[in-house]
Each structure stands twice: as structure tokens, then as C-alpha cells.
Design a protein around this motif. Structure first.
Motif, PDB file in Angstrom:
ATOM      1  N   ILE A  97      50.903  39.795  30.377  1.00 55.81           N
ATOM      2  CA  ILE A  97      51.240  39.461  31.758  1.00 55.81           C
ATOM      3  C   ILE A  97      51.184  37.946  31.867  1.00 55.81           C
ATOM      4  CG2 ILE A  97      50.625  39.667  34.192  1.00 55.81           C
ATOM      5  CD1 ILE A  97      49.474  42.405  33.553  1.00 55.81           C
ATOM      6  N   TYR A  98      52.325  37.338  32.196  1.00 50.58           N
ATOM      7  CA  TYR A  98      52.444  35.903  32.292  1.00 50.58           C
ATOM      8  C   TYR A  98      52.869  35.478  33.685  1.00 50.58           C
ATOM      9  CZ  TYR A  98      52.475  35.286  27.184  1.00 50.58           C
ATOM     10  OH  TYR A  98      52.149  35.255  25.854  1.00 50.58           O
ATOM     11  N   ASP A  99      52.222  34.451  34.219  1.00 51.04           N
ATOM     12  CA  ASP A  99      52.702  33.774  35.423  1.00 51.04           C
ATOM     13  C   ASP A  99      53.648  32.679  34.989  1.00 51.04           C
ATOM     14  OD1 ASP A  99      51.136  35.127  37.430  1.00 51.04           O
ATOM     15  OD2 ASP A  99      49.400  34.012  36.706  1.00 51.04           O
ATOM     16  N   VAL A 100      54.742  32.481  35.728  1.00 53.33           N
ATOM     17  CA  VAL A 100      55.646  31.365  35.466  1.00 53.33           C
ATOM     18  C   VAL A 100      55.060  30.152  36.173  1.00 53.33           C
ATOM     19  CG1 VAL A 100      57.975  30.472  35.723  1.00 53.33           C
ATOM     20  CG2 VAL A 100      57.625  32.922  35.300  1.00 53.33           C
ATOM     21  N   VAL A 101      54.738  29.119  35.398  1.00 54.44           N
ATOM     22  CA  VAL A 101      54.098  27.923  35.950  1.00 54.44           C
ATOM     23  C   VAL A 101      55.134  26.982  36.529  1.00 54.44           C
ATOM     24  CG1 VAL A 101      52.643  25.936  35.430  1.00 54.44           C
ATOM     25  CG2 VAL A 101      52.152  28.149  34.383  1.00 54.44           C
TER      26      VAL A 101
ATOM     27  N   LEU B 232      49.220  32.755  30.569  1.00 54.08           N
ATOM     28  CA  LEU B 232      48.769  34.120  30.330  1.00 54.08           C
ATOM     29  C   LEU B 232      47.770  34.533  31.402  1.00 54.08           C
ATOM     30  CD1 LEU B 232      48.927  36.536  28.366  1.00 54.08           C
ATOM     31  CD2 LEU B 232      46.937  35.562  27.205  1.00 54.08           C
ATOM     32  N   ARG B 233      48.076  35.605  32.099  1.00 58.56           N
ATOM     33  CA  ARG B 233      47.181  36.161  33.119  1.00 58.56           C
ATOM     34  C   ARG B 233      46.305  37.257  32.523  1.00 58.56           C
ATOM     35  NH1 ARG B 233      48.648  38.519  39.096  1.00 58.56           N
ATOM     36  NH2 ARG B 233      49.333  36.376  39.388  1.00 58.56           N
ATOM     37  N   ALA B 234      46.906  38.098  31.681  1.00 61.49           N
ATOM     38  CA  ALA B 234      46.168  39.207  31.066  1.00 61.49           C
ATOM     39  C   ALA B 234      46.888  39.649  29.802  1.00 61.49           C
ATOM     40  CB  ALA B 234      46.046  40.378  32.040  1.00 61.49           C
ATOM     41  N   SER B 235      46.105  40.185  28.873  1.00 57.96           N
ATOM     42  CA  SER B 235      46.702  40.753  27.662  1.00 57.96           C
ATOM     43  C   SER B 235      45.780  41.836  27.142  1.00 57.96           C
ATOM     44  CB  SER B 235      46.914  39.682  26.592  1.00 57.96           C
ATOM     45  OG  SER B 235      45.677  39.174  26.135  1.00 57.96           O
TER      46      SER B 235
END
Length: 192
Positions: A187-191, A173-176
Motif C-alpha cells: 500500500i503506497y501513498d503518492v507523495v 510505503l504505508r503498509a506491506s
């Protein structure tokens, strides 16, 4: 390396829609983005925020055919006009490119998308294009998700996520943010 970012409106059960529905969205719940939820400008602010990072657009064939003629002449989408556009399609003929909507390149495979990611430049945003989003995710070509999740359950329609038996993907999770009308920005980054 360029990032490929998926951005979209999604129901809680993973069904995609464009505001008001549209071509290719003929399921009985189509159009729920504007029909069923109170409009709050702050809930849609993500769309404006994305513009600062967008250096190119990417579509699947059906989304390109639906969006290009409308967005080309839309004042709301004027900032997209001269951005490079990429259409991922093995079937779209070269002469089907919509004139007057900036430079457009047809990519014939996910291998072409992988090569594009290795090029110089900024973020490429994928709008709509449910089938393309699933293919890019399965090929590990998506770097980030920008989702506005709406408080509706539809049970039918185009799903964002594949039901195929694929390897697990971890997201960070980058932002919510949540809004009084029930929309949640994720907003999610794919790890991996």
C-alpha cells in the motif's frame, strides 16, 4: 478533498488481471490470479479491509461494461450495489448505464475526475481499469495504490504503469505484508 485509490492484482512485471481472467483479458496468461497461486484467505484480506473506506467506485468504460452486469447480481459484491459509481469515458452512451446497480455517473474527462476529487465525500476506489489508472496517474489524480503483487512474470497483458516519459512520482510505503504463497501486499501513498 476526496482520495482516489487504485486497487488491483498485479504480476511482478506490472500486468493486471482479475480473478480468473475475463472480458478484455485475452492474453495467453489471463486468469493467473486463480490458476497459478495457492489460495490463502489472509492474502486477499485487503479486499475486505478496503470496504470500510470505500464510499464510491470508479471504472473505465471497458471495466464497467465487464463488471457492472456481474457485480450487480453477485452476493460477493452486494455491498457495492448502492454505492455511487463513476465511469470515466468519452464514448460510453448515457443509455448504456446498467440498471439496478445504484447511482452511476459518466465522467467525460480527467478534468471531471479532478472536479469530483474536490467534492465532499470519502475515498473513491478504482477497480481493474488499467488504461484509466495510467491516465489518472499521468494527470496526478491518484492518491494511493493498494496492490496485491503475485509471484509471476507474464511479459504480456495490460500494464498498470505507463511507459510514457512523464515526471517522476514518489511513493511512500504505508503498509506491506508478505504471505506464504508468495503474494505481497503493498500500500503506497503518492507523495508527489
Amino acid at each position: 478533498m476526496r482520495e482516489v485509490v487504485y486497487t488491483g492484482f498485479v504480476s511482478l512485471d506490472g500486468v493486471l488481471d482479475s480473478p480468473g481472467g475475463g472480458p478484455g483479458e485475452e492474453h495467453r496468461g489471463a486468469g493467473w490470479v486463480v490458476k497459478d497461486i495457492e489460495f490463502l484467505p489472509e492474502a486477499f484480506a485487503l479486499k475486505g479491509e478496503e470496504l470500510a473506506d470505500t464510499t464510491a467506485l470508479m471504472f473505465g468504460r471497458r471495466s464497467y461494461e465487464a463488471f457492472a452486469p456481474l457485480w450487480r447480481d453477485s452476493e460477493d459484491h452486494a455491498v457495492y450495489k448502492e454505492l455511487p459509481k463513476y465511469v470515466v469515458s468519452s464514448t460510453l452512451p448515457d443509455d448504456a448505464i446498467v440498471p439496478g446497480w445504484g447511482p452511476t455517473t459518466i465522467l467525460r474527462s480527467t478534468d471531471d475526475v479532478a472536479a469530483l476529487k474536490k467534492s465532499e465525500g470519502g475515498a473513491i476506489f478504482v477497480h481493474g481499469s488499467a488504461e484509466l489508472a495510467r491516465r489518472l496517474s499521468e494527470a496526478r489524480l491518484l492518491d494511493r495504490y493498494h496492490l496485491l503483487v503475485f509471484p509471476v512474470l507474464l511479459g504480456a497483458g495490460k500494464g498498470l504503469f505507463s511507459r510514457a516519459d512523464t515526471d517522476k512520482q514518489v511513493l511512500r510505503l504505508r503498509a506491506s505484508e508478505s504471505y506464504p504463497n508468495g503474494i505481497v501486499k503493498l500500500i503506497y501513498d503518492v507523495v508527489n
